[in-house]
Design a protein around this motif. Structure first.
Motif, short mmCIF file in Angstrom:
data_model
loop_
_atom_site.label_atom_id
_atom_site.label_comp_id
_atom_site.label_asym_id
_atom_site.label_seq_id
_atom_site.Cartn_x
_atom_site.Cartn_y
_atom_site.Cartn_z
N SER A 208 -0.03 10.78 12.64
CA SER A 208 1.05 9.84 12.32
C SER A 208 1.42 9.95 10.84
O SER A 208 0.55 10.10 9.98
N PRO A 209 2.73 9.87 10.51
CA PRO A 209 3.16 9.89 9.10
C PRO A 209 2.51 8.81 8.25
O PRO A 209 2.45 8.93 7.03
N MET A 210 2.01 7.74 8.89
CA MET A 210 1.34 6.68 8.14
C MET A 210 0.11 7.20 7.40
O MET A 210 -0.33 6.60 6.42
N SER B 86 -0.70 13.16 -0.08
CA SER B 86 -0.08 14.12 -0.97
C SER B 86 -0.40 15.54 -0.52
O SER B 86 -1.41 15.78 0.14
N SER B 87 0.49 16.48 -0.86
CA SER B 87 0.33 17.86 -0.41
C SER B 87 0.06 18.81 -1.58
O SER B 87 0.52 18.57 -2.71
N TYR B 88 -0.67 19.89 -1.27
CA TYR B 88 -1.02 20.88 -2.28
C TYR B 88 -0.79 22.28 -1.72
O TYR B 88 -1.15 22.56 -0.58
N LEU C 104 -9.85 13.23 3.40
CA LEU C 104 -9.60 13.87 4.68
C LEU C 104 -8.31 14.64 4.51
O LEU C 104 -7.40 14.20 3.80
N CYS C 105 -8.18 15.80 5.13
CA CYS C 105 -6.95 16.58 4.95
C CYS C 105 -6.65 17.41 6.18
O CYS C 105 -7.51 17.64 7.03
N ARG D 214 -3.45 15.88 2.01
CA ARG D 214 -4.44 14.80 2.10
C ARG D 214 -3.91 13.71 3.02
O ARG D 214 -2.74 13.35 2.97
N ILE D 215 -4.79 13.20 3.88
CA ILE D 215 -4.41 12.10 4.77
C ILE D 215 -5.43 10.97 4.62
O ILE D 215 -6.55 11.20 4.17
#
Length: 262
Positions: free
Chosen positions: A101-103, A107-109, A147-148, A161-162
């Motif tokens: 889920s987008p929730m 951030s992205s790397y 978590l990613c 990252r989530i």
């Protein structure tokens, strides 16, 4: 770009040395805090609460309050807590990317192979593309476990990252009314409105307009001009009936498309 982390992606028994680079950048204006009386810059100081004197960075350590005292935590302690997660993004399993889920997104790397012509990197990238799957992993960045998901974006393996599930608040804390009935006629009209606004996603069409407008105001004030302040004009609804509002929205969209075509 400057690398913010070096380590490797663990893919089964395969280890892929990589570097991480931030894939996002801020677009907000860098505003300084000033004294309203003379516009002098406000400075923040690191002050010892006992001596009231400023402390230099090289004299500052991190501590955790334990009972009534502090336990000093050093750099080596962070790595000792989980040495493998400090240096390895270990893929634990693979999931459907759509199932996240987008929730949960943070951030992205971008990743970059630490060596040229890295076949293992190319293999993982191609396998992720072909399978439609994303790797689920954990790693430590800036002394925090994250978590990613490991997923492909064009010619790059991206680490996003989530959040952990425990970080998402339960909706039961909200006061939601579950006894509202939507008629078939209203639902059909709502679906028609969604279909009329539906189009392929193209994020390049959307710009940070607020940033640009605020910059225009700043530039006008810098030249001694009085900026033009736009007033929000509320659009009164012609009817309180939900179906009528949906119908008017549908017709308004059609009229807009017709004007654009002309």
């Amino acid at each position: 770009m400057r690398s913010i982390w070096t380590g490797s992606i663990g893919f089964g028994l395969v280890s892929i040395p990589i570097k991480l680079f931030s894939a996002v950048q801020e677009t907000r204006l860098d505003l300084d805090m000033l004294d309203s009386r003379d516009h002098a810059n406000i400075k923040f100081m690191r002050v010892n609460e006992h001596t009231k004197k400023e402390v230099s960075y090289d004299k500052i350590v991190k501590g955790y309050k334990y009972d009534d005292d502090y336990v000093i935590v050093e750099d080596a302690d962070f790595e000792a807590a989980s040495p493998e997660k400090s240096k390895v993004i270990e893929i634990e399993n693979f999931v459907d990317l759509d199932s996240v889920s987008p929730m949960y997104y943070e951030s992205s790397y971008y990743t970059q192979p630490a060596t040229k012509k890295n076949k293992a990197y190319a293999l993982l990238l191609e396998a992720l593309k072909k399978s439609g799957k994303a790797g689920l992993a954990r790693f430590v960045l800036r002394s925090t476990e994250s978590l990613c998901i490991v997923h492909p974006v064009e010619q790059n393996i991206v680490i996003t990252r989530i959040r952990f599930a425990q970080q998402i608040r339960d909706q039961k804390e909200l006061s939601l009314d579950e006894d509202i009935t939507v008629s078939k006629k209203e639902l059909d009209m709502g679906l028609a409105l969604i279909n009329q606004y539906a189009e392929p996603l193209d994020l390049s069409k959307y710009k940070d307009q607020y940033h640009d407008e605020l910059m225009k105001i700043i530039e006008a004030k810098a030249k001694g001009k009085r900026p033009t302040i736009k007033k929000l004009k509320p659009k009164p609804s012609k009817s309180n009936d939900l179906y009528d509002q949906l119908l008017n929205s549908l017709q308004s969209k059609k009229e807009h498309k017709f004007k654009c075509a002309i």
